[in-house]
Write an enzyme that holds these catalytic residues in place. Structure first.
Site, short mmCIF file in Angstrom:
data_model
loop_
_atom_site.label_atom_id
_atom_site.label_comp_id
_atom_site.label_asym_id
_atom_site.label_seq_id
_atom_site.Cartn_x
_atom_site.Cartn_y
_atom_site.Cartn_z
N GLU A 174 0.82 -1.21 0.00
CA GLU A 174 0.00 0.00 0.00
C GLU A 174 0.86 1.26 0.00
OE1 GLU A 174 -2.97 0.22 -0.70
OE2 GLU A 174 -3.60 -1.86 -0.47
N TYR A 225 -6.26 6.60 4.12
CA TYR A 225 -6.41 5.55 3.11
C TYR A 225 -5.68 4.27 3.52
CZ TYR A 225 -5.40 2.42 -0.56
OH TYR A 225 -5.26 1.25 -1.23
N ASP A 273 -9.27 6.06 -1.94
CA ASP A 273 -8.18 6.61 -2.75
C ASP A 273 -8.78 7.32 -3.97
OD1 ASP A 273 -9.11 4.53 -4.26
OD2 ASP A 273 -7.13 3.95 -4.97
#
Length: 370
Positions: A46, A129, A147
């Site tokens: 991520e 996020y 996102d």
DNA sequence: CAAGCGTGGTT
DNA sequence: TAACCAAGCTT
């Protein structure tokens, strides 16, 4: 759900989940970070994927996991080695924040990535996020992971016209996800929204005829998918003149220095350079004076051997590259003289890698002429 | 909130 | 080709 219902009502949440999840189970890409749910691997992926394309990340993720397979491995690594593996990926504070946070997890949480929003959000580099992505994907918690994809997809499906460039808009989309998210499979739900944005509901010319949730999409119903999302433009970037020098000593070793631990390209190595302002003196003369002062020794700048422009998000460098000579520099942790073949051991910004290539080409020509 | 923070691919 | 874009975070 038929279109007359769509026109006046919220979407059928259960049918929307079913259509989205069925599509994802069938069409999801086979990506290296989807092999298992190891929270550490999800976390690393991520961070790497922030503002970065999947195809770019894949080789970096594979090399990174080979070098640092666990929290412990990354926690105990030298920062320089981490930056070297991040070289070329950009936004280097991501790498330093990630390692700092991984060290925190190693020491304060016995190597176990936190599974609650409060603790995980406190980690460096983990924003709203990323916190939601790790909690939902690795731990199955029904947290939103909003996102750019999710904002684009939901702006169309729900006809949300808030400006997605504004930070305040994220809360609107998080509230929407909390309404829509599947509690049976939060992981797939969040990933499916992003996958849909990446493969079908793209920024320009979305493939609405292939879309699994077309029947739930208010923008498609209104024919306004091209008008969404609303996103204001950012200001133009600044242009800066740079004079840079590759300086060799009598042994052919090159002078490199480590950048500040804050700001642009923090803690990466570079060839000595100066920002040039319009003055009477040439950039070559300014560079020679500045570097002689910085290193308290005579620096001789010879000829210009190259020129290049380098574009950042918020800045453009216009670089004149010179070669020159230097003697008797005091080496420190941040200033080194290194043989040509050792340059590749240090993490450099792409712009300075390009300078080094121009330097090697120049050296090749000089040798050929002799 | 707006600006700072990288790079390479796409249109 | 210049502009825009790509699984954002920090200050």
């Amino acid at each position: 759900m038929n279109n007359s219902q769509l026109k006046d009502n919220p979407i059928d949440i259960y049918a929307f989940q079913q259509d989205l999840l069925s599509w994802f189970e069938k069409e999801q890409r086979d990506l290296p970070w989807r092999k298992d749910k190891d929270p550490y691997k999800v976390w690393v992926s991520e961070i790497m994927l922030q503002q970065t394309r999947v195809d770019t990340v894949i080789p970096y993720f594979l090399r990174f996991m080979e070098a640092f397979p666990t929290v412990k491995d990354l926690a105990e690594a030298e920062e320089e080695k981490v930056l070297k593996l991040w070289e070329g990926l950009g936004y280097y504070s991501r790498a330093r924040n990630l390692q700092s946070a991984v060290r925190e997890v190693h020491e304060q949480y016995d190597g176990v990535v936190p599974n609650n929003i409060k603790d995980i959000s406190a980690l460096k580099g983990v924003g709203p996020y990323t916190a939601g992505a790790i909690l939902s994907i690795a731990y199955g918690e029904p947290e939103p992971a909003v996102d750019g994809n999710v904002m684009r997809v939901l702006s169309r499906i729900l006809m949300i016209e808030n400006d997605i460039a504004k930070a305040s808009s994220r809360k609107i989309f998080e509230a929407a996800v909390r309404e829509l998210i599947s509690h049976d499979n939060p992981s797939y739900f969040n990933q499916a929204l992003m996958e849909l944005g990446a493969l079908i509901c793209t920024p320009t010319s979305p493939s609405c005829l292939l879309c699994p949730v077309r029947d739930h999409c208010h923008a498609f119903y209104e024919g306004k998918q091209a008008e969404l999302p609303v996103k204001t433009k950012k200001a133009k970037n600044k242009h800066v003149q740079i004079a840079s020098a590759i300086l060799a000593n009598s042994k052919g070793e090159l002078l490199i220095r480590k950048r500040s631990n804050k700001g642009l390209l923090a803690n990466l190595w570079e060839f000595p350079n100066e920002e040039i302002h319009l003055q009477i003196e040439s950039d070559k003369q300014q560079l020679q004076n500045q570097l002689s002062k910085s290193y308290d020794t005579h620096v001789k700048i010879n000829q210009r051997i190259g020129q290049l422009d380098h574009v950042f998000t918020h800045l453009t460098w216009h670089i004149n590259l010179y070669e020159g000579e230097i003697h008797s520099v005091t080496e420190t942790d941040n200033v080194k003289l290194v043989p040509l073949e050792d340059i590749k051991k240090y993490p450099f910004p792409v712009s300075h890698q390009k300078m080094f290539m121009q330097y090697m080409q120049h050296k090749g020509k000089v040798l050929a002429d002799e």
